[in-house]
Scaffold this motif. Structure first.
Motif, PDB file in Angstrom:
ATOM      1  N   ASN A  49       0.823  -1.215   0.000  1.00 27.06           N
ATOM      2  CA  ASN A  49       0.000   0.000   0.000  1.00 27.06           C
ATOM      3  C   ASN A  49       0.857   1.264   0.000  1.00 27.06           C
ATOM      4  O   ASN A  49       0.668   2.166  -0.823  1.00 27.06           O
ATOM      5  CB  ASN A  49      -0.939  -0.009   1.204  1.00 27.06           C
ATOM      6  CG  ASN A  49      -1.977   1.097   1.142  1.00 27.06           C
ATOM      7  OD1 ASN A  49      -2.489   1.427   0.068  1.00 27.06           O
ATOM      8  ND2 ASN A  49      -2.295   1.681   2.281  1.00 27.06           N
ATOM      9  N   ASP A  80       1.562   4.052  -3.083  1.00 25.09           N
ATOM     10  CA  ASP A  80       1.362   5.494  -2.911  1.00 25.09           C
ATOM     11  C   ASP A  80       2.617   6.265  -3.311  1.00 25.09           C
ATOM     12  O   ASP A  80       2.543   7.321  -3.956  1.00 25.09           O
ATOM     13  CB  ASP A  80       0.996   5.775  -1.454  1.00 25.09           C
ATOM     14  CG  ASP A  80       0.771   7.244  -1.171  1.00 25.09           C
ATOM     15  OD1 ASP A  80      -0.189   7.814  -1.730  1.00 25.09           O
ATOM     16  OD2 ASP A  80       1.548   7.837  -0.401  1.00 25.09           O
ATOM     17  N   CYS A 106      -5.693  -1.609   0.576  1.00 27.52           N
ATOM     18  CA  CYS A 106      -5.142  -0.736  -0.467  1.00 27.52           C
ATOM     19  C   CYS A 106      -6.280  -0.226  -1.338  1.00 27.52           C
ATOM     20  O   CYS A 106      -6.679  -0.882  -2.302  1.00 27.52           O
ATOM     21  CB  CYS A 106      -4.108  -1.473  -1.307  1.00 27.52           C
ATOM     22  SG  CYS A 106      -3.265  -0.396  -2.509  1.00 27.52           S
ATOM     23  N   SER A 118      -6.421   2.172  -3.488  1.00 29.21           N
ATOM     24  CA  SER A 118      -6.103   2.475  -4.886  1.00 29.21           C
ATOM     25  C   SER A 118      -6.157   1.232  -5.757  1.00 29.21           C
ATOM     26  O   SER A 118      -6.573   1.290  -6.918  1.00 29.21           O
ATOM     27  CB  SER A 118      -4.720   3.129  -4.992  1.00 29.21           C
ATOM     28  OG  SER A 118      -3.698   2.229  -4.602  1.00 29.21           O
ATOM     29  N   GLY A 134      -4.351  11.787  -3.161  1.00 29.17           N
ATOM     30  CA  GLY A 134      -4.461  10.424  -2.656  1.00 29.17           C
ATOM     31  C   GLY A 134      -4.719   9.449  -3.788  1.00 29.17           C
ATOM     32  O   GLY A 134      -4.736   9.819  -4.964  1.00 29.17           O
ATOM     33  N   ILE A 135      -4.933   8.196  -3.433  1.00 30.73           N
ATOM     34  CA  ILE A 135      -5.085   7.070  -4.378  1.00 30.73           C
ATOM     35  C   ILE A 135      -4.173   7.277  -5.596  1.00 30.73           C
ATOM     36  O   ILE A 135      -4.597   7.150  -6.745  1.00 30.73           O
ATOM     37  CB  ILE A 135      -6.558   6.815  -4.784  1.00 30.73           C
ATOM     38  CG1 ILE A 135      -7.223   8.035  -5.414  1.00 30.73           C
ATOM     39  CG2 ILE A 135      -7.360   6.299  -3.613  1.00 30.73           C
ATOM     40  CD1 ILE A 135      -8.561   7.718  -6.109  1.00 30.73           C
ATOM     41  N   GLN A 166      -1.615   8.606   4.954  1.00 34.88           N
ATOM     42  CA  GLN A 166      -2.062   8.176   3.631  1.00 34.88           C
ATOM     43  C   GLN A 166      -3.549   7.836   3.639  1.00 34.88           C
ATOM     44  O   GLN A 166      -4.268   8.156   2.683  1.00 34.88           O
ATOM     45  CB  GLN A 166      -1.267   6.958   3.154  1.00 34.88           C
ATOM     46  CG  GLN A 166      -1.694   6.492   1.753  1.00 34.88           C
ATOM     47  CD  GLN A 166      -1.081   5.166   1.349  1.00 34.88           C
ATOM     48  OE1 GLN A 166      -0.093   4.720   1.931  1.00 34.88           O
ATOM     49  NE2 GLN A 166      -1.676   4.520   0.361  1.00 34.88           N
ATOM     50  N   ASP A 218      -6.158   9.322   1.037  1.00 37.51           N
ATOM     51  CA  ASP A 218      -6.828   8.425   0.101  1.00 37.51           C
ATOM     52  C   ASP A 218      -8.348   8.561   0.156  1.00 37.51           C
ATOM     53  O   ASP A 218      -9.023   8.566  -0.869  1.00 37.51           O
ATOM     54  CB  ASP A 218      -6.445   6.968   0.390  1.00 37.51           C
ATOM     55  CG  ASP A 218      -5.081   6.588  -0.158  1.00 37.51           C
ATOM     56  OD1 ASP A 218      -4.497   7.387  -0.929  1.00 37.51           O
ATOM     57  OD2 ASP A 218      -4.586   5.495   0.178  1.00 37.51           O
TER      58      ASP A 218
END
Length: 612
Positions: free
Chosen positions: A57, A61, A120, A122, A257-258, A431, A435
């Motif tokens: 993760n 990022d 995660c 993303s 984010g993501i 994060q 995200d």
């Protein structure tokens, strides 16, 4: 690397004790399945997320998606995990087994997806969009489309997107300008779509785009929009990606984010050679796309829950380890006084229990909506199917907006618990907060969800959706008002329920009198009020179950039992979370109600300075 944290115990409690997941096996669609298998599948999802997805993760990022020489690439660590994810069948757990899905209940699929979103966010976006795009084809596409595309998409061999937004048309789909010109049995498309999640990438060799476009001569507005299947490559006679279909990526966004999820600008038909095939009937595109949008909205609400749950547990772990300050008991300033972990400090405990209560309420809300989706599709009784379809329609905008707004607030509190370290990339809460912010914006901003709840869902079928919800709420209240321990908490819910009714009547009155501006002005506080009431009711259901497990007694007796029995500690802590929600979070309903009933129109009347 900080360990992955996921509350498997609470998820199992909601799945099997509150939502009674095993009972769904009595439905024909799930007759050959069983609760033990469901538990094993959930455990497998958790183990995979913990052991392989969470460890990448932070790296995802840091590396982010890349756009070079007109091509998009995702971090290699994600590509590698994608192959494992696909091999284990997690792309389309709740979709048709006939076409390559697992065919398990939506409720179970929701729980497993929560785990992957928590590990995660993303990464989990691409499978989410793929199954949604494939389900549109399954529901509305021609037979040849199903034969060609479905199995490859449900198994993850090919990916999918949803292409709605255009530069001049953010949330206003009536302003869509992408053109479709008839050319034999297909159409040539021309236009640009922006903010397309997973619009281009190298997870798969093929990407299938459901695209909203306007056929030449179609009516103006949303009534003239059709939906087209546009593959990145036109499949050849063997069903493999063949000729490039003139779908190019013009660039990706650089986001807070993501970052590993490519958010693309897609250009269709720059060279006049983008071919698409009509899905369903002409001018029905908005109707079809709303199926995918509503499914995605529930999953975006799930993102809010998943990331919030991870943030809470990261904060809890940090508070149990971080030594800072002295005890307030006795004479803490005496020489040699021992410093305490910060979980001993009252304000930290307030934040932690608030996060726990909010997360557990959100989990119950989203899981119960998923259960209604299952019953709406598979229950043998038509009246029951319709009732649960109405319930899922009513709660979907609440899940999306409330889940993501409150999810962001939980990540804020998680940073606060960490203090200065929470603001640093050394710990994952930084994060997580970045995200999750997008979740209140995409798939229809939360303001649009509030408009949907107030302007559409409350008024459907002469208010039937709300009336049925209210009836169920009153049934719960009637059954538990006399409970020796929980009765006072139920009384708080009664007060909040009455405020929900009063504000609903005020909003409905404004709509009936043509005062849409006021109804929509107060729609966001109304949705948040609704979310607080819904979570409180579901948490009180959980409190009843917990009290039954603990046996006769009161909170003091149950605390003593919990100190001696780890199994009972879960149920006692559940009661503490419910008590906290009722006394600390549910009172927000009063403030929202005061706003809604205030008749304050200052936001409508303000002139605002004209800035150069």
């Amino acid at each position: 690397m900080v360990d992955f944290r996921f509350d498997t115990r609470d998820a199992a409690f909601v799945l099997f004790e509150q939502m009674r997941l095993g009972e769904l096996c009595e439905l024909d669609a799930f007759r050959d399945q069983d609760a033990e298998t469901y538990q094993s599948m959930f455990d497998a999802a958790h183990d995979l997320a913990k052991e392989q997805l969470w460890p990448i993760n932070a790296e995802s990022d840091r590396l982010g998606a890349r756009f070079e020489a007109g091509k998009v690439s995702v971090p290699e660590c994600q590509r590698k995990f994608y192959r494992t994810f696909v091999e284990n069948g997690f792309v389309a757990m709740s979709n048709s087994a006939e076409w390559g899905g697992m065919g398990v209940p939506e409720l179970l699929g929701t729980a497993c997806t929560e785990v992957f979103q928590a590990a995660c966010m993303s990464f989990a976006l691409t499978p989410m969009l793929t199954r949604g795009a494939a389900h549109i084809i399954e529901s509305h596409g021609a037979d040849w489309m199903k034969q060609l595309y479905l199995e490859k998409m449900y198994t993850g061999e090919w990916a999918g997107t949803m292409c709605l937004t255009e530069p001049q048309a953010g949330s206003d789909l009536a302003a869509v300008k992408t053109k479709a010109k008839r050319d034999g049995d297909s159409f040539l498309l021309e236009g640009t779509k922006t903010f397309i999640s997973s619009g281009d990438h190298d997870f798969t060799k093929q990407i299938v785009h459901p695209v909203l476009a306007r056929i030449e001569g179609a009516p103006a507005g949303i009534k003239g929009i059709s939906l087209f299947l546009v593959p990145k490559y036109v499949p050849d006679e063997k069903g493999e990606p063949g000729t490039f279909n003139d779908v190019t990526c013009g660039g990706i966004e650089h986001k807070m984010g993501i970052k590993a999820s490519p958010t693309c600008t897609l250009n269709f038909g720059e060279n006049g050679a983008c071919r698409g095939w009509l899905i369903g009937q002409e001018n029905m595109g908005i109707v079809y796309m709303f199926q995918m949008m509503n499914e995605a909205r529930l999953e975006v609400g799930l993102q809010g829950l998943a990331v919030a749950g991870e943030a809470y547990l990261q904060a809890l772990a940090y508070a149990q380890e971080r030594v800072q300050g002295l005890s307030l008991k006795g004479a803490p300033r005496e020489p040699g006084a021992k410093a305490q972990t910060i979980i001993c400090h009252p304000d930290v405990r307030r934040m932690l229990l608030g996060m726990k209560a909010q997360v557990e309420g959100m989990r119950a809300l989203i899981y119960t909506t998923a259960r209604s989706v299952d019953l709406a599709h598979h229950h043998p009784d038509e009246a029951t199917r319709r009732r649960h379809d109405r319930r899922s329609q009513l709660l979907t905008p609440v899940c999306k907006a409330y889940g993501t707004d409150m999810g962001f607030r939980v990540t804020e509190d998680a940073i606060q618990v960490h203090g200065g370290y929470g603001f640093c990339q050394e710990y994952p809460v930084e994060q997580l907060c970045r995200d999750i912010k997008i979740a209140s914006i995409y798939e229809g901003t939360n303001g649009i969800q509030a408009l949907d709840l107030v302007g559409r869902k409350l008024m459907l079928e002469d208010g039937a959706l709300f009336k049925e919800y209210l009836a169920d709420l009153e049934t719960l209240i009637a059954a538990q008002s006399g409970h020796a321990v929980l009765g006072p908490w139920v009384a708080r819910l009664v007060q909040a329920k009455d405020q929900l009714v009063t504000t609903t009547l005020r909003v409905a009155k404004a709509l009936k009198e043509g005062d849409q501006h006021y109804a929509f002005l107060v729609s966001t506080p109304y949705l948040r009020l609704f979310g607080d009431v819904a979570c409180a009711a579901l948490l009180l259901e959980q409190a009843v179950l917990a009290a039954e497990k603990l046996g006769a007694g009161d909170m003091a007796a149950w605390k003593l039992a919990a100190e001696a029995d780890a199994a009972k500690r879960f149920y006692y802590d559940k009661l503490c979370a419910v008590q906290f929600f009722v006394h600390n979070l549910l009172p927000r309903v009063g403030a929202y109600a005061e706003t809604i009933l205030s008749e304050d129109r200052s936001a409508l009347d303000a002139t605002f300075p004209q800035l150069a």
